[in-house]
Design a protein around this motif. Structure first.
Motif, PDB file in Angstrom:
ATOM      1  N   GLY A 107     -15.421 -69.365  29.807  1.00 39.98           N
ATOM      2  CA  GLY A 107     -14.216 -68.641  29.447  1.00 39.98           C
ATOM      3  C   GLY A 107     -14.498 -67.350  28.704  1.00 39.98           C
ATOM      4  O   GLY A 107     -15.557 -66.736  28.843  1.00 39.98           O
ATOM      5  N   GLU A 143     -10.762 -65.195  24.169  1.00 35.79           N
ATOM      6  CA  GLU A 143      -9.372 -65.593  24.004  1.00 35.79           C
ATOM      7  C   GLU A 143      -9.130 -67.049  24.398  1.00 35.79           C
ATOM      8  O   GLU A 143      -8.371 -67.762  23.750  1.00 35.79           O
ATOM      9  CB  GLU A 143      -8.454 -64.681  24.830  1.00 35.79           C
ATOM     10  N   ARG A 144      -9.759 -67.491  25.462  1.00 34.35           N
ATOM     11  CA  ARG A 144      -9.571 -68.870  25.911  1.00 34.35           C
ATOM     12  C   ARG A 144     -10.872 -69.356  26.536  1.00 34.35           C
ATOM     13  O   ARG A 144     -11.361 -68.760  27.503  1.00 34.35           O
ATOM     14  CB  ARG A 144      -8.428 -68.973  26.924  1.00 34.35           C
ATOM     15  N   SER A 203     -14.423 -72.524  26.084  1.00 31.78           N
ATOM     16  CA  SER A 203     -14.990 -73.718  25.480  1.00 31.78           C
ATOM     17  C   SER A 203     -16.507 -73.607  25.453  1.00 31.78           C
ATOM     18  O   SER A 203     -17.106 -72.808  26.174  1.00 31.78           O
ATOM     19  CB  SER A 203     -14.576 -74.971  26.254  1.00 31.78           C
ATOM     20  N   TRP A 231     -13.221 -76.018  21.857  1.00 30.14           N
ATOM     21  CA  TRP A 231     -12.265 -75.364  22.761  1.00 30.14           C
ATOM     22  C   TRP A 231     -11.336 -74.504  21.927  1.00 30.14           C
ATOM     23  O   TRP A 231     -10.912 -74.906  20.831  1.00 30.14           O
ATOM     24  CB  TRP A 231     -11.458 -76.402  23.541  1.00 30.14           C
ATOM     25  N   HIS A 232     -11.031 -73.298  22.420  1.00 33.84           N
ATOM     26  CA  HIS A 232     -10.134 -72.406  21.696  1.00 33.84           C
ATOM     27  C   HIS A 232      -9.192 -71.696  22.660  1.00 33.84           C
ATOM     28  O   HIS A 232      -9.512 -71.488  23.833  1.00 33.84           O
ATOM     29  CB  HIS A 232     -10.928 -71.364  20.891  1.00 33.84           C
ATOM     30  N   ASP A 233      -8.045 -71.341  22.131  1.00 34.48           N
ATOM     31  CA  ASP A 233      -7.020 -70.641  22.915  1.00 34.48           C
ATOM     32  C   ASP A 233      -6.289 -69.697  21.972  1.00 34.48           C
ATOM     33  O   ASP A 233      -5.696 -70.129  20.979  1.00 34.48           O
ATOM     34  CB  ASP A 233      -6.045 -71.639  23.535  1.00 34.48           C
ATOM     35  N   ARG A 234      -6.358 -68.402  22.274  1.00 34.78           N
ATOM     36  CA  ARG A 234      -5.742 -67.408  21.398  1.00 34.78           C
ATOM     37  C   ARG A 234      -4.871 -66.470  22.214  1.00 34.78           C
ATOM     38  O   ARG A 234      -5.264 -65.993  23.281  1.00 34.78           O
ATOM     39  CB  ARG A 234      -6.828 -66.609  20.671  1.00 34.78           C
ATOM     40  N   ASP A 235      -3.665 -66.195  21.692  1.00 34.36           N
ATOM     41  CA  ASP A 235      -2.768 -65.234  22.318  1.00 34.36           C
ATOM     42  C   ASP A 235      -2.063 -64.449  21.217  1.00 34.36           C
ATOM     43  O   ASP A 235      -2.457 -64.509  20.043  1.00 34.36           O
ATOM     44  CB  ASP A 235      -1.764 -65.932  23.244  1.00 34.36           C
ATOM     45  N   GLU A 250      -3.419 -68.984  17.426  1.00 38.80           N
ATOM     46  CA  GLU A 250      -4.700 -69.468  17.900  1.00 38.80           C
ATOM     47  C   GLU A 250      -4.811 -70.970  17.652  1.00 38.80           C
ATOM     48  O   GLU A 250      -4.416 -71.476  16.601  1.00 38.80           O
ATOM     49  CB  GLU A 250      -5.841 -68.742  17.178  1.00 38.80           C
ATOM     50  N   ARG A 254      -7.684 -74.229  17.878  1.00 37.38           N
ATOM     51  CA  ARG A 254      -9.096 -74.591  18.004  1.00 37.38           C
ATOM     52  C   ARG A 254      -9.247 -76.098  17.850  1.00 37.38           C
ATOM     53  O   ARG A 254      -8.650 -76.700  16.954  1.00 37.38           O
ATOM     54  CB  ARG A 254      -9.960 -73.882  16.960  1.00 37.38           C
TER      55      ARG A 254
END
Length: 720
Positions: free
Chosen positions: A258, A261-262, A264, A319-323, A327, A329
């Motif tokens: 990834g 921003e998104r 793992s 795993w992370h997801d940021r918008d 965010e 984690r």
């Protein structure tokens, strides 16, 4: 005596496949690494890099130190907080892997035994022993070990491969809700790279049998999938009369998918080491120059059979997801760890016939993880950002203390199975109160559960619980004229050894003892300022205070818990970074500390001052060089200050030249000189009673572990 490993028996994990078996496959994977085809594609920006939490303020930070630091005005919530980049780590020599932490201003790293054992750390008036009150994590996994065979909070960084470190994020004091156990004096998060600028192989050789080899590479398996692998082998005998015989093996595999921003990351690490150790020796023996009719020097040993072995295997994922809204984690880890340590600090005082050698053995599985969510919002019309998180850790420990002779067990002092679980929940909100003032308010709650099954003395079996709420508060004002001001306050803690929380009798004497609390609180505050008002110069000053309810620790050498009372510490830190041009960096750090017990007595081994000055010259033609002065000041060795340690002042030098090998690929040659002026200094000094074979009675005196003499290491590194 039971000596089998203890494997987790919960759902989803077959007893026949222990974590150690799983992690041993990393050696095979590392060997297979060389067989992967080379791809010329370059991976994207490292997605594992954890960005600092966005601040509501719209001010752009002013960066003056290039790629070495991320400590500019507007980048942190405390004057004593910062980030160290890999470029700086590569510019200075390090005698041991744990000295990566010496880049944290005011922190000194030494060693009082063999190089396979955890380092000794000094920070803010703490002799942190092997890590208590300074929390360290590597790629999100905790390094400190609670209820450890050798000492509470034992932090062994010898598995670290410095060439893989992307950055070190450090913070001091109990002001940050994201950090709990062992973080009262400070904390450091060491983060590995997701990819390398170029694959490399390097070989180092030096005096006293030093040799080390590292091979590392990254491959882009798909457009958004990168695999990093590294293998290290190291051997060393050191200056000791009894050769250290250190052998260290290390392997790392990291699969990253990834973007920043998104994405793992999945990591597999394996580490093993064995060594002989020359422990501290009486100064009276060095002064006499002879022992049992034979010459005795600074690097001789009283008990030549001391030493140990250790291993650490881990599997972790993130795993992370940021918008735009925030965010998320999530991370988890599993570790298999073991240690067998043989030491002799009093020689023949307790057991004249066999000597006082003892063995501390630790075999554990560790499971844990954390999850957090941060989001931007408004609070009363003000810009704000809130983060909430949960952290869980469970240690299943088989730990023992034994009387030994020449590494053969003679008797069992104590043997325990321990289950220890620590759950932490936190929340914090950053609010932009005005264009020049922001606040950070946090609250952390921790609860610990201890279950001890004493196999050697059932009277010490039992269970205990402890909980603590830790409020945090920060104000940041500015900047004005590129200067900002900080006020931080908070409550933190360190856990005590689980065996002390259920203890009823002393394991050696059988005398009644009183159980200790599971968590010990510490409270502190800090006033600080950071400025870049002078062009190319970044300076910070921090005045701080930290009060601990107790200095209670489990003394692994004795197998019991001792109380040493509440403590009070305060001090000042002055840090400077000067970069007059892109080719030169000057670091100058000074820390002064006043440490006392609450009754006014001195705290043994609490040094009064620490300093470091380092000048680095980069890319002058093909040449680079650095010269560092490091200073560990004097401190009281006994409570009445009648005996003090001697200060230690040394210089380290690094000179590098870029080369081109016969295939026209980039390469370099580096020469490191440690203790440049060959000063006779001690890495650690104590004052206690010991008795040598042949002495009629025990003698109170200074006991030291000498620092190493001047040594030279040469490293050749080539890209491929």
């Amino acid at each position: 005596m039971r000596r089998d490993s203890r494997f987790f028996e919960g759902k989803g994990l077959n007893r026949r496949l222990g974590l150690a078996q799983l992690c041993h496959t990393s050696w095979a994977l590392a060997l297979a690494w060389a067989c992967l085809p080379v791809q010329a594609q370059q991976a994207s920006e490292p997605n594992r890099e954890a960005s600092a939490a966005p601040q509501p303020a719209t001010l752009d930070p002013v960066t003056i130190t290039g790629r070495h630091y991320d400590n500019s005005v507007g980048s942190s919530d405390a004057a004593s907080q910062g980030v160290i980049r890999s470029e700086l780590l590569a510019s200075r020599p390090a005698l041991r892997p744990g000295e990566v932490l010496e880049f944290v201003p005011g922190l000194i790293v030494t060693q009082h035994s063999g190089d396979g054992k955890a380092n000794q750390y000094f920070l803010r008036g703490f002799n942190l022993d092997h890590g208590t009150d300074f929390a360290t994590r590597v790629d999100g996994m905790p390094v400190n070990m609670p209820t450890h065979g050798h000492g509470q909070g034992y932090s062994d960084l010898n598995f670290l491969i410095p060439e893989l470190v992307e950055r070190v994020e450090y913070r001091k004091g109990p002001y940050f809700a994201t950090h709990g156990d062992f973080a009262a004096a400070g904390a450091a998060d060491i983060l590995y790279k997701s990819r390398l600028d170029a694959p490399f192989a390097q070989v180092s050789v030096g005096q006293n049998g030093y040799r080390r080899g590292v091979v590392a590479d990254t491959r882009e398996l798909r457009d958004d999938v990168t695999l990093l692998g590294a293998v290290e082998w190291m051997g060393n005998n050191g200056p000791w009369t009894v050769p250290e015989g250190l052998h260290r093996q290390n392997a790392v595999l990291r699969l990253t998918q990834g973007t920043r921003e998104r994405g793992s990351t999945l990591s597999l690490m394996a580490y093993e080491a064995r060594w002989n150790s020359t422990d501290q020796v009486p100064q009276r023996l060095i002064d006499a120059g002879s022992y049992n009719g034979r010459p005795f020097g600074r690097y001789d040993s009283v008990d030549p059979t001391d030493g140990g072995s250790t291993s650490r295997y881990s599997l972790s994922g993130e795993w992370h997801d940021r918008d735009r809204t925030g965010e998320t984690r999530v991370s988890a880890y599993a570790m298999k760890y073991s240690l067998k340590l043989f030491s002799n600090f009093t020689y023949a005082m307790d057991r004249p016939a066999t000597g006082d050698q003892f063995s501390q053995q630790d075999d554990r599985n560790v499971y844990g993880g954390q999850a957090s969510r941060a989001w931007n919002h408004t609070l009363g019309g003000l810009d704000a950002r809130t983060e909430v998180g949960v952290q869980l850790r469970n240690d299943r420990i088989h730990v023992g203390l034994y009387d030994t002779q020449a590494r053969q067990i003679l008797a069992t002092t104590r043997l325990d199975d321990v289950r220890e679980t620590l759950l932490g929940v936190y929340g914090q909100s950053t609010v932009q109160l005005t264009p020049w003032l922001r606040s950070v308010v946090g609250l952390r709650g921790d609860t610990a559960r201890f279950a001890v099954n004493s196999l050697s003395n059932p009277a010490n079996s039992g269970s205990a619980r402890a909980s603590q709420l830790s409020p945090k508060f920060t104000l940041v004002a500015g900047p004005w004229a590129q200067t900002e001001f900080f006020f931080n306050t908070g409550k933190g803690f360190h856990s005590n050894d689980a065996r002390g929380t259920t203890a009823k009798v002393d394991p050696k004497t059988g005398d009644p003892v009183q159980a200790v609390p599971g968590l010990v609180a510490a409270r502190g505050w800090e006033l600080g300022v950071r400025t870049e008002a002078i062009a190319n110069l970044q300076s910070s000053v921090a005045f701080w205070r930290l009060n601990a309810d107790s200095e209670l620790v489990y003394v692994g050498d004795a197998g019991s818990t001792e109380a040493s009372g509440a403590s009070r510490r305060h001090g000042v830190e002055f840090n400077n970074r000067w970069t007059p041009n892109p080719h030169f960096l000057l670091d100058a750090d000074l820390a002064l500390t006043h440490a006392r017990f609450a009754n006014g007595d001195r705290i043994p081994n609490a040094v009064d001052s620490v300093a470091s000055i380092a000048a680095t010259v980069k890319d002058i033609g093909r040449w680079s060089a650095s010269l560092q002065w490091r200073y560990l000041g004097s401190g009281a060795l006994v409570e009445d200050n009648s005996v003090r340690s001697n200060a230690a002042s040394t210089f380290n030098l690094r000179v590098s030249r870029d080369l081109l090998d016969l295939s026209r690929r980039p390469s370099s040659l580096t020469v490191d000189v440690f203790n440049l002026f060959n000063r006779k200094v001690d890495d650690i000094q104590y004052y206690y009673a010991s008795q040598l074979p042949g002495e009629a009675t025990a003698v109170n005196g200074r006991v030291v572990h000498p620092g190493e003499p001047r040594s030279v290491r040469v490293t050749y590194r080539a890209a491929f």
